[in-house]
Design a protein around this motif. Structure first.
Motif, PDB file in Angstrom:
ATOM      1  N   SER A   1     -14.525   3.398  -8.971  1.00 56.01           N
ATOM      2  CA  SER A   1     -13.489   4.264  -8.947  1.00 56.01           C
ATOM      3  C   SER A   1     -13.169   4.751  -7.364  1.00 56.01           C
ATOM      4  O   SER A   1     -14.175   4.929  -6.788  1.00 56.01           O
ATOM      5  CB  SER A   1     -13.678   5.397  -9.654  1.00 56.01           C
ATOM      6  OG  SER A   1     -13.924   5.031 -11.198  1.00 56.01           O
ATOM      7  N   LEU A   2     -11.985   5.028  -7.302  1.00 57.47           N
ATOM      8  CA  LEU A   2     -11.672   5.554  -5.761  1.00 57.47           C
ATOM      9  C   LEU A   2     -10.751   7.218  -5.910  1.00 57.47           C
ATOM     10  O   LEU A   2      -9.826   7.013  -6.920  1.00 57.47           O
ATOM     11  CB  LEU A   2     -10.484   4.444  -5.060  1.00 57.47           C
ATOM     12  CG  LEU A   2     -11.313   3.178  -4.648  1.00 57.47           C
ATOM     13  CD1 LEU A   2     -10.262   2.302  -4.057  1.00 57.47           C
ATOM     14  CD2 LEU A   2     -12.524   3.162  -3.967  1.00 57.47           C
ATOM     15  N   LEU A   3     -11.284   7.932  -5.271  1.00 56.89           N
ATOM     16  CA  LEU A   3     -10.599   9.280  -5.249  1.00 56.89           C
ATOM     17  C   LEU A   3     -10.036   9.525  -4.071  1.00 56.89           C
ATOM     18  O   LEU A   3     -10.638   9.383  -2.919  1.00 56.89           O
ATOM     19  CB  LEU A   3     -11.557  10.206  -5.540  1.00 56.89           C
ATOM     20  CG  LEU A   3     -11.061  11.697  -5.661  1.00 56.89           C
ATOM     21  CD1 LEU A   3     -10.311  11.745  -6.928  1.00 56.89           C
ATOM     22  CD2 LEU A   3     -12.297  12.710  -5.757  1.00 56.89           C
ATOM     23  N   ILE A   4      -8.848   9.280  -4.127  1.00 56.22           N
ATOM     24  CA  ILE A   4      -7.809   9.342  -2.724  1.00 56.22           C
ATOM     25  C   ILE A   4      -6.901  10.491  -2.577  1.00 56.22           C
ATOM     26  O   ILE A   4      -6.498  11.008  -3.326  1.00 56.22           O
ATOM     27  CB  ILE A   4      -6.913   8.011  -3.022  1.00 56.22           C
ATOM     28  CG1 ILE A   4      -7.670   6.805  -3.243  1.00 56.22           C
ATOM     29  CG2 ILE A   4      -6.011   7.866  -1.665  1.00 56.22           C
ATOM     30  CD1 ILE A   4      -6.323   5.736  -3.515  1.00 56.22           C
ATOM     31  N   PHE A   5      -7.058  10.943  -1.134  1.00 57.41           N
ATOM     32  CA  PHE A   5      -6.481  12.296  -0.778  1.00 57.41           C
ATOM     33  C   PHE A   5      -5.278  11.644  -0.026  1.00 57.41           C
ATOM     34  O   PHE A   5      -5.328  11.100   0.987  1.00 57.41           O
ATOM     35  CB  PHE A   5      -7.313  13.130   0.012  1.00 57.41           C
ATOM     36  CG  PHE A   5      -6.780  14.283   0.388  1.00 57.41           C
ATOM     37  CD1 PHE A   5      -6.839  15.654  -0.266  1.00 57.41           C
ATOM     38  CD2 PHE A   5      -6.086  14.358   1.707  1.00 57.41           C
ATOM     39  CE1 PHE A   5      -6.247  16.673   0.331  1.00 57.41           C
ATOM     40  CE2 PHE A   5      -5.554  15.410   2.187  1.00 57.41           C
ATOM     41  CZ  PHE A   5      -5.690  16.630   1.442  1.00 57.41           C
ATOM     42  N   PHE A   6      -4.149  12.280  -0.450  1.00 61.49           N
ATOM     43  CA  PHE A   6      -2.882  11.711   0.265  1.00 61.49           C
ATOM     44  C   PHE A   6      -2.564  12.862   1.532  1.00 61.49           C
ATOM     45  O   PHE A   6      -2.565  13.995   1.153  1.00 61.49           O
ATOM     46  CB  PHE A   6      -1.625  11.785  -0.704  1.00 61.49           C
ATOM     47  CG  PHE A   6      -1.941  10.492  -1.564  1.00 61.49           C
ATOM     48  CD1 PHE A   6      -1.326   9.263  -1.384  1.00 61.49           C
ATOM     49  CD2 PHE A   6      -2.622  10.630  -2.792  1.00 61.49           C
ATOM     50  CE1 PHE A   6      -1.507   8.268  -2.326  1.00 61.49           C
ATOM     51  CE2 PHE A   6      -2.766   9.601  -3.619  1.00 61.49           C
ATOM     52  CZ  PHE A   6      -2.109   8.178  -3.240  1.00 61.49           C
ATOM     53  N   ASP A   7      -2.293  12.337   2.779  1.00 60.81           N
ATOM     54  CA  ASP A   7      -2.305  13.282   3.846  1.00 60.81           C
ATOM     55  C   ASP A   7      -1.023  12.718   4.540  1.00 60.81           C
ATOM     56  O   ASP A   7      -0.685  11.709   4.608  1.00 60.81           O
ATOM     57  CB  ASP A   7      -3.694  13.098   4.788  1.00 60.81           C
ATOM     58  CG  ASP A   7      -3.745  14.131   5.844  1.00 60.81           C
ATOM     59  OD1 ASP A   7      -2.890  15.130   5.609  1.00 60.81           O
ATOM     60  OD2 ASP A   7      -4.768  13.999   6.712  1.00 60.81           O
ATOM     61  N   ALA A   8      -0.790  13.778   5.433  1.00 59.45           N
ATOM     62  CA  ALA A   8       0.495  13.385   6.442  1.00 59.45           C
ATOM     63  C   ALA A   8       0.306  14.413   7.723  1.00 59.45           C
ATOM     64  O   ALA A   8       0.425  15.470   7.675  1.00 59.45           O
ATOM     65  CB  ALA A   8       1.715  13.780   5.604  1.00 59.45           C
ATOM     66  N   ILE A   9      -0.137  13.676   8.739  1.00 64.74           N
ATOM     67  CA  ILE A   9      -0.390  14.257   9.736  1.00 64.74           C
ATOM     68  C   ILE A   9       0.700  15.405  10.497  1.00 64.74           C
ATOM     69  O   ILE A   9       0.733  16.474  10.957  1.00 64.74           O
ATOM     70  CB  ILE A   9      -0.956  13.479  10.807  1.00 64.74           C
ATOM     71  CG1 ILE A   9      -2.426  13.067  10.709  1.00 64.74           C
ATOM     72  CG2 ILE A   9      -1.163  14.135  12.448  1.00 64.74           C
ATOM     73  CD1 ILE A   9      -2.714  11.920  11.535  1.00 64.74           C
TER      74      ILE A   9
END
Length: 342
Positions: free
Chosen positions: A68-76
């Motif tokens: 499983s992949l736990l993904i954090f969505f980011d934007a610099i």
């Protein structure tokens, strides 16, 4: 003769099926090995994904996946938006990731922590249908549609991300995260410098203390400190510091509008807590004036005016606190006459 053809067909079918199973297992183990390699190359254990690796590890891989992949969505580009608190959330996400890996001795192959950056992975953002930040998605082994089959973490969890993320992982994956390993506040080098400074400064401090020339011998310092401690406690400052609550939020519907009071339980903004602390401090100071100043006033008229002023201002301040609590929680406070007065 027909029986021989049937036997040959069955043998060929079993052989092909077995070959496909071995090929699939080999491909899956290769993907897991690649994820472990990327994880080891990251200082915090968070794997940086882009559109290519999303395709490799998710969209181009048949389900069920062995991970499983736990993904954090980011934007610099949005790191300077104080209301989003993205740098703080990135740090907390990495803290949970490193703690999870350390607690499992780096041998876990069931869950991997990843992040996606908007400028590098706009296509992946569209696949997940992510239109606002912050956001965290869990891609399970059986997830095929990234929009419909993935699990999104609730927005309320970002106010205390570390604890909420642990609860989210353990409830969705049935894996145990373990204790969170917070970095030490003071490093060993800093500790040595502080101890050296204290040893050098201690003789001069002892002479000042014996002579009674320190600021702690000034009663005004103690009075100011008592007022500060009172304000610090009634304003919920510890909650603001521990939960890392922002002073205010930006209204998403109107970017030019700021939100100082958040409606709903579980969230208290910094300025909101300071406003309540200010109202409580007014009541406390007026009570101190009544009990320590007015009692020494000889003029009866002045004493009565001071008493009435303290009562009305205290009543107004408490009323504002009750109104805010009612507005935030929906619970109203009612006064009732004693039954024997009816």
């Amino acid at each position: 003769m027909a029986i021989s053809y049937i036997h040959l067909f069955i043998l060929s079918f079993v052989s092909i099926s077995r070959f496909l199973e071995i090929s699939k297992a080999g491909a899956e183990s290769e993907l897991v090995a690649d994820l472990l390699t990327l994880q080891s190359q990251s200082e915090s254990g968070v794997i940086h994904l882009d559109d290519r690796t999303v395709s490799k590890f998710i969209t181009s891989t048949k389900t069920p996946r062995p991970y499983s992949l736990l993904i954090f969505f980011d934007a610099i580009l949005l790191h300077d938006k104080s209301d989003l608190r993205l740098p703080v959330l990135v740090h907390d996400f990495a803290l949970v990731a490193s703690s999870f890996i350390a607690n499992h001795n780096g041998s876990n192959t069931k869950l991997f922590f990843c992040d996606l950056e908007f400028r590098e992975s706009q296509s992946s953002f569209k696949l997940f249908d992510v239109n606002a930040l912050p956001n965290i998605y869990l891609v399970g082994p059986d997830a095929e549609s990234l929009k419909d089959d993935t699990e999104q973490m609730e927005q309320s969890g970002f106010t205390r991300l570390t604890e909420s993320l642990v609860e989210f992982i353990e409830s969705r994956t049935q894996l145990t995260v373990g204790p969170i390993h917070h970095p030490p506040i003071i490093s060993k080098k800093q500790m040595v410098l502080i101890i050296g400074f204290l040893l050098i400064w201690s003789p001069f401090a002892a002479r000042k203390i014996v002579a009674g020339e320190t600021m702690f011998h000034n009663p005004r310092i103690w009075l100011s400190g008592a007022i500060f401690v009172y304000f610090f406690s009634v304003s919920g400052a510890m909650h603001i510091i521990i939960r890392k609550m922002p002073m205010f939020l930006m209204d998403r519907e109107d970017p030019n509008k700021l939100i100082f009071f958040y409606r709903g339980t579980g969230i208290q903004l910094g300025l909101e807590g300071f406003m309540v602390g200010f109202l409580y401090t007014i009541v406390g100071l007026l009570l101190a004036v009544v009990t320590h100043v007015l009692v020494y006033v000889k003029d009866l008229k002045t004493k009565r005016i001071g008493m009435l002023f303290s009562i009305f201002v205290s009543f107004w301040a408490v009323k504002q606190v009750i109104f805010l609590d009612n507005w935030k929680t929906g619970y109203a406070i009612h006064g009732f006459w004693p039954s024997r007065w009816n």
